[in-house]
Structure formats: structure tokens, C-alpha cells
Design a protein around this motif. Sequence first.
Motif, PDB file in Angstrom:
ATOM      1  N   SER A  51       0.815  -1.204   0.000  1.00 42.97           N
ATOM      2  CA  SER A  51       0.000   0.000   0.000  1.00 42.97           C
ATOM      3  C   SER A  51       0.851   1.257   0.000  1.00 42.97           C
ATOM      4  N   GLN A  54       1.691   2.571  -3.613  1.00 42.25           N
ATOM      5  CA  GLN A  54       0.613   2.915  -4.508  1.00 42.25           C
ATOM      6  C   GLN A  54       1.000   4.108  -5.377  1.00 42.25           C
ATOM      7  N   ASN A  80      -7.778   3.878 -10.127  1.00 46.97           N
ATOM      8  CA  ASN A  80      -7.204   2.844  -9.260  1.00 46.97           C
ATOM      9  C   ASN A  80      -6.957   1.555 -10.030  1.00 46.97           C
ATOM     10  N   ASP A  84      -3.396  -0.325 -10.904  1.00 50.76           N
ATOM     11  CA  ASP A  84      -3.164  -1.738 -10.572  1.00 50.76           C
ATOM     12  C   ASP A  84      -2.704  -2.525 -11.792  1.00 50.76           C
ATOM     13  N   GLN A 417      -4.241  -1.249  -5.086  1.00 46.19           N
ATOM     14  CA  GLN A 417      -5.592  -0.791  -4.767  1.00 46.19           C
ATOM     15  C   GLN A 417      -6.561  -1.946  -4.531  1.00 46.19           C
ATOM     16  N   SER A 418      -6.622  -2.895  -5.462  1.00 48.98           N
ATOM     17  CA  SER A 418      -7.587  -3.993  -5.364  1.00 48.98           C
ATOM     18  C   SER A 418      -7.129  -5.074  -4.396  1.00 48.98           C
TER      19      SER A 418
END
Length: 479
Positions: A51, A54, A80, A84, A417-418
Motif C-alpha cells: 500500500s 501505490q 485505481n 493496478d 488498490q484492489s
Amino acid sequence: MKKQICLFLLTLCLLLTSCASATPADTEPVSKPDTSEEHLMETDTEAASASEEQPAEPDTETSSASEDDQVPELSERERNWINDIRFLQERYKTYHPDPFYLYPEEEFDWKIDWLCQNVGSLSDNDIYFELMAIVAGMGDIHTYVLPSDSLYDYFFPFAVKYYDGRLYLTAYIEGYEQLEPYLMREIVAVNGADISYLERKFENIINPNNKWNSKEIFCTYYFVPAFFEWVDCGSQDNYTFQILDENQKVQSVEVPLVPYAEYATASVVYPENWLSYTNEDAGNWTEYRNGENGGYVYINLEQLIDLDEADFLEVFEKASELLDEHPDCGKLVIDLRYNPGGLETLSLGSLRKGIKILKEHSIEQSYVLIGGYTMSAAMNCIGLFKEEMNAVTVGEPTGQFTSFFCYSYIYEVVLPQSRISVKIANGWHDGNDFAGAVYDENGSLYEWEDTILPDVYIHPDIEDARQGTTSALKWILAQ
């Protein structure tokens, strides 16, 4: 149903542990990762710290992002997902030892670009399946996208299995007795979509080059409503399955969706004789089985991980005792149909010791059962049984070839993100060449070198299943 879920989790663990790596001959790794101890420690914590990585925008130095990706009108969700997808694109190219071994980089990048441009019109589950298809399309079964939890919010209240290339309903959960007349009956379509079309779609997300593996994996893990929504043949609460009745006439059967909590805890109703047919307790075990033409010692060899050598060899010692108790028994059967692989050190070193125990006995013929679920380190097992015991392989083609990309350590990419996880192979395993590998002018395996053909083809037969017998074992008993 409960066993399917347990098998699903076990398989994920097994696929994460494979053979020791070596760089493919005559190939140059792309940005091969640092394998120092310090780097491995960093790798182990990468998922937890993902995270912090990101990216606010895709890294334009390492991606092929088009101007459309940067349109400011994009929603936060779209941005987002694009981040990813680009993150996965860069990590795959960086960490895979030969990311374009079978298919060109241009094809990979085009698929990535298309997905980035279409995230706004796709559901989250649809994007997951598209990522699966992109990664699976590169031809490396040890590099794959792990399932998203959201795929399993709902299930169908029944299970399916292939027999001789046709899909059959094989069990249902209590409370759905309306499905009882269709047990062991062929499913020919879903919401009017022919099963052959659906088969091609799920091959794309699992293993495009190997239908044997795709069918096994699909039945166990991906025969869920989310998949049918992705292929645009289902988006409603109830589904209609076209199933053949006992007169081979098509019947339309309404099937509701079942929440995960109900599916996971429900009792399962099997066809008559089903348990005697399967007889497939998980793990490694052995027993003596009798037949009209004499018996055989049967070894179920399913687990190559999370057990020590003493436990592993205990199965072979038990088989040795059974051979002593039945001196007229001339047949040995090793079942690898449900063995998705594991640790090379166990499957080679310890297995050689187990085979040595078996070879103390006079065995007329050894047979190894294989199928589309036989993968990874199980290839080593096949090679050793053929080399040491002149075993005959019986069943259907395997889910993998003898040589393949593998892991020297586990590298997991977690999309920022996911939070979807992706396993990336980082080594190469040169397997036993009993299958006679064929290489191209660059020293690479052809894309069709993706399976091991059995010495004797015995497809699972629905009539045998209805009578409570296994086609391959029935054939062996007749020899």
C-alpha cells in the motif's frame, strides 16, 4: 462441496511450492531479481507494504500507457484499476525470468492497453477475469492471478465433473431436491449458451494450451455465477441450465444462486454408488483391492508438501506390508490424478527411497494414473516411476509438461488498490525427458509441449461412474 473447498485451498498451497529453479538454456532473463538474503527478506514483507507503493499515476517510463489512460475525467475507481493493471504489467516484466518465452511482448502490452481503456465498462469481477486471461495467455502455469474473494459470494447448489469430454451434474446440496432427477446427467448449455463456447472461454482464463488442466480446474474452482456473468450469459438471480434427461431430451432447469455461507456448510447429496466410485480420501495412503482377475496394491499419492520424510515413507512401508500379505498380487497402482505438485526435494529424494522399498518385491507391472490435475512436481514422480519401475501411465493427458517455469522462492505481487495477489515464477525446471521434448530454433519448447500423453488412454466413462467404478482402475483389473 466441503472437500472441494478444502481441495481448492490445498491446491493453492501446492502450486506455490515447486521445483528448484534454473535459467532456461539460451535465454536472457529480463531484469532478474536480486536473490540475496537481504532482498528475500524484503520480498517477504512486500505484500504487507504494497500500500505504501501505490502510484498516483502509472510509471510512464516502464509502461506503454496511452493518452486515454491519463484523461482527467476518469473516476477514482477507473484510475485505481489502471494503476493496478500497470503495476502488474511492470512487475511481470521485471520479475519473470523470461516473460515472453512463448508469446511476444507486443501481444501482452496490447491486452493490457485494451483492459486499461475499458475498465469503466467492466465490473470488478470482470476485470479480475480479464487479468486472469492476460496472465494465463502468456503460457506459464506457475504465474497466475489468485482468486478474488468476491468471485465466491455466490455458488450454484450443485457440483459438476467431466466424463469423456462431457460435463455432468454430479451432486447437489440438501434443500435443492429438484435437482435429483438430473444427477449424472449431461449439461449442454447455460442460459442458452452452448457448453463448447463456455469451455473455450474458461480455457482462456486458466490454461489456453491445455484443455485437460482447464476442465479440472474449472469444475473445482471457477464454475461459479461470477464466471457466467463475465461471459455475458448470466446476470440474474436465477439461471437456466439445459440438461439432458434419461431420454437424451433437453430439459430447462431453473437453478437459484446460493450464498457462500449456505454452500460451505450444507450437506451434500451424492448419486448412488458415488462414494464407492470416488474412494479418494485426500492425502497419501495405501490399500489392497481385489478383483475378478486378481488384486492390486493401490497407493494414493496426492500430497507432496507439509509432511516430513518419515510420514511420506510410511505409505510405501505400508504398501510393502500389503505386498507381503498378498504374494500373488502382481500389480501396483500409483494414483497421481489429484496431485498438483509440491516440493521437488520431497518428490525426488524421498520418492527414490520409497521406490527402493517397493522394488524389494516382485511386481509384474506398475501403473501410474494421471490426468489434467497432475501437474508441477508430480511430473517428477511420473518420470521416476517410469525410470525405476517401468511403469505404464494410464488415464488422460496431464496438466503440464515435464519442463516448466517454477519458483526458487515465492514472489507475490499484491496490486496496490484492489489487493489482488499474483504469483510470478522466477526460475526454470528442466524435467525428466521421458516424454521426448521438442525445441524450436531458439532452444525454447513449442507451445504445444504442454502435457504428457498417457501410454494408455482411458477416459472417465459416465456409465462406469453410474455403476460405482473407475474406468482406469476397471481397465487395470482386467489386465
